[in-house]
Motif scaffolding. Structure first.
Motif, PDB file in Angstrom:
ATOM      1  N   GLU A 159       0.809  -1.221   0.000  1.00 45.36           N
ATOM      2  CA  GLU A 159       0.000   0.000   0.000  1.00 45.36           C
ATOM      3  C   GLU A 159       0.844   1.273   0.000  1.00 45.36           C
ATOM      4  OE1 GLU A 159       0.408  -1.401   4.299  1.00 45.36           O
ATOM      5  OE2 GLU A 159       0.078  -2.284   2.314  1.00 45.36           O
ATOM      6  N   GLU A 160       2.170   1.132   0.274  1.00 43.02           N
ATOM      7  CA  GLU A 160       3.055   2.295   0.277  1.00 43.02           C
ATOM      8  C   GLU A 160       3.867   2.418  -1.008  1.00 43.02           C
ATOM      9  OE1 GLU A 160       5.495   2.238   3.738  1.00 43.02           O
ATOM     10  OE2 GLU A 160       3.826   1.920   5.128  1.00 43.02           O
ATOM     11  N   GLN A 161       3.749   1.439  -1.881  1.00 45.05           N
ATOM     12  CA  GLN A 161       4.531   1.456  -3.121  1.00 45.05           C
ATOM     13  C   GLN A 161       3.812   2.249  -4.207  1.00 45.05           C
ATOM     14  OE1 GLN A 161       5.911  -2.355  -4.610  1.00 45.05           O
ATOM     15  NE2 GLN A 161       5.894  -3.246  -2.552  1.00 45.05           N
ATOM     16  N   TYR A 162       4.567   2.980  -4.982  1.00 51.17           N
ATOM     17  CA  TYR A 162       4.032   3.603  -6.191  1.00 51.17           C
ATOM     18  C   TYR A 162       5.119   3.596  -7.261  1.00 51.17           C
ATOM     19  CZ  TYR A 162       1.842   6.614  -9.559  1.00 51.17           C
ATOM     20  OH  TYR A 162       1.299   7.095 -10.725  1.00 51.17           O
ATOM     21  N   PRO A 163       4.911   2.878  -8.347  1.00 51.02           N
ATOM     22  CA  PRO A 163       3.783   1.960  -8.563  1.00 51.02           C
ATOM     23  C   PRO A 163       3.965   0.674  -7.743  1.00 51.02           C
ATOM     24  CG  PRO A 163       5.321   1.794 -10.363  1.00 51.02           C
ATOM     25  CD  PRO A 163       5.828   2.907  -9.493  1.00 51.02           C
ATOM     26  N   ARG A 164       2.872  -0.083  -7.603  1.00 48.75           N
ATOM     27  CA  ARG A 164       2.945  -1.335  -6.862  1.00 48.75           C
ATOM     28  C   ARG A 164       3.560  -2.406  -7.757  1.00 48.75           C
ATOM     29  NH1 ARG A 164      -2.732  -1.782  -3.372  1.00 48.75           N
ATOM     30  NH2 ARG A 164      -2.436   0.183  -2.228  1.00 48.75           N
TER      31      ARG A 164
END
Length: 355
Positions: A159-164
């Motif tokens: 949920e903290e990754q961008y992008p996942r």
């Protein structure tokens, strides 16, 4: 000697001093490399120093050379690891290796003394050893881990990754990755011990322009012993490829009245013992300046030149492009063929077999 290139210290003028300024020096380095590429010269290598009017951050220049030439190898002699972020350097090195199709010879080391006292601290790095050797070693090991493609960070929760992209906790490597980059890394060794360590680390050997041993032997004999120890340590380590070895020399072929006027008085009959300010005696190499047949004889008698596969000619970059092209042209035309030179456009250079 299978290959030769030029090593530029990148000195430039500041303030009211005569000579090319920083911008002119960089552009002249590019022009010299382009001319050297046309001559079949194998490499364009640049010294890296900080807090001094000479070459510092090499990657923009190396990228410009790689993008405007066809065959010549681009590299450094050497990058001071005390001043580097090892992961950022790994990203830059991989990108350069991919852009140049593997025409990279990136020399790194602890580095030599600089004008600044513990200058690496101004770059944000702290060392335990007074000369920063411990930090340079730690950074080098991390650099090798990164270029070999191993994880050097950990993926955040999804949920903290961008992008996942990753499962949480996954080891993350740096990008881009260049699979063959390890074989294009050189350690700049100034002693027998650091040369042996380079062999254990599995990187090529760039024997310094000086060595810390000073027992009265010639630089060539000291470096030949260093190279022999390196190759023995390499064999003992069991690496599955054959490394390369380079040495640096100041060599000026005297081929006409102009070269005699410029360089005829530069020759020195013997090596010198001096100091770099760290309290340890070091052996500096002599300057070769003679007619081609005499140079061939002298370089054949230089044990380190005969032991190495690559010779770097230190060039007086402040004298301008035309003078330095004439040095390379004279060496390529009158000296190098008799030493076993293979021009860059004839194929890549490989190291001497280790039996």
């Amino acid at each position: 000697m299978k290959a030769f290139g030029f090593l530029s210290f990148g000195h430039y003028a500041i303030g009211s001093q005569p000579g090319p300024d920083a911008g002119q020096t960089l552009k002249q380095a590019l022009e010299l490399a382009q001319a050297a590429d046309e001559l079949g010269v194998n490499g364009a290598y640049f010294r890296v120093h900080h807090f001094a009017p000479q070459g510092a951050s090499p990657m923009p220049l190396l990228g410009a050379i790689a993008g405007s030439t066809k065959h010549i190898e681009v590299g450094t002699g050497v990058i001071d690891m005390r001043y580097e972020n090892p992961l950022y350097l790994a990203e830059e090195a991989a990108a350069l290796d991919l852009l140049s199709d593997g025409r990279v010879a990136l020399g790194v080391s602890r580095g030599s003394p600089e004008p600044a006292q513990r200058g690496w601290e101004s770059f944000g790095y702290t060392a335990g050893d007074p000369n920063g050797a411990d930090m340079a070693r730690t950074k080098f090991e991390r650099f090798l881990t990164a270029i070999d493609g191993y994880g050097v960070a950990t993926a955040a929760p999804a949920e903290e990754q961008y992008p996942r992209m990753y499962q949480a906790g996954t080891p993350l490597p740096i990008f881009p990755h260049s699979p063959g980059l390890r074989r294009h890394i050189w350690w700049g060794a100034g002693s027998h011990g650091t040369a042996e360590q380079a062999a254990r680390d599995g990187v090529n050997l760039m024997s310094s322009t000086l060595v810390s041993e000073a027992d009265g032997s010639s630089l060539g004999d000291l470096q030949a012993e260093q190279i022999a120890r390196y190759r023995e340590a390499w064999k003992a380590a069991g690496h599955d490829w054959t490394p390369r070895v380079s040495v640096s020399r100041s060599v000026f072929p005297i081929v006409d009245d102009r070269s005699r006027e410029l360089f005829g008085l530069q020759a020195s009959g013997r090596d010198q013992i001096g100091s770099l300010g760290e309290g340890t005696p070091v052996t500096f190499g002599r300057t070769y300046a003679a007619e081609p047949d005499k140079l061939i004889e002298q370089l054949r008698a230089d044990a380190a030149v005969q032991s190495a596969d690559t010779l770097m000619l230190t060039v007086p970059n402040q004298m301008g492009v035309e003078v330095n092209v004439s040095i390379l042209e004279a060496f390529a035309g009158h000296v190098a063929p008799s030493l076993g030179w293979i021009p860059a456009d004839k194929g890549p250079v490989e190291g001497y077999p280790i039996g």
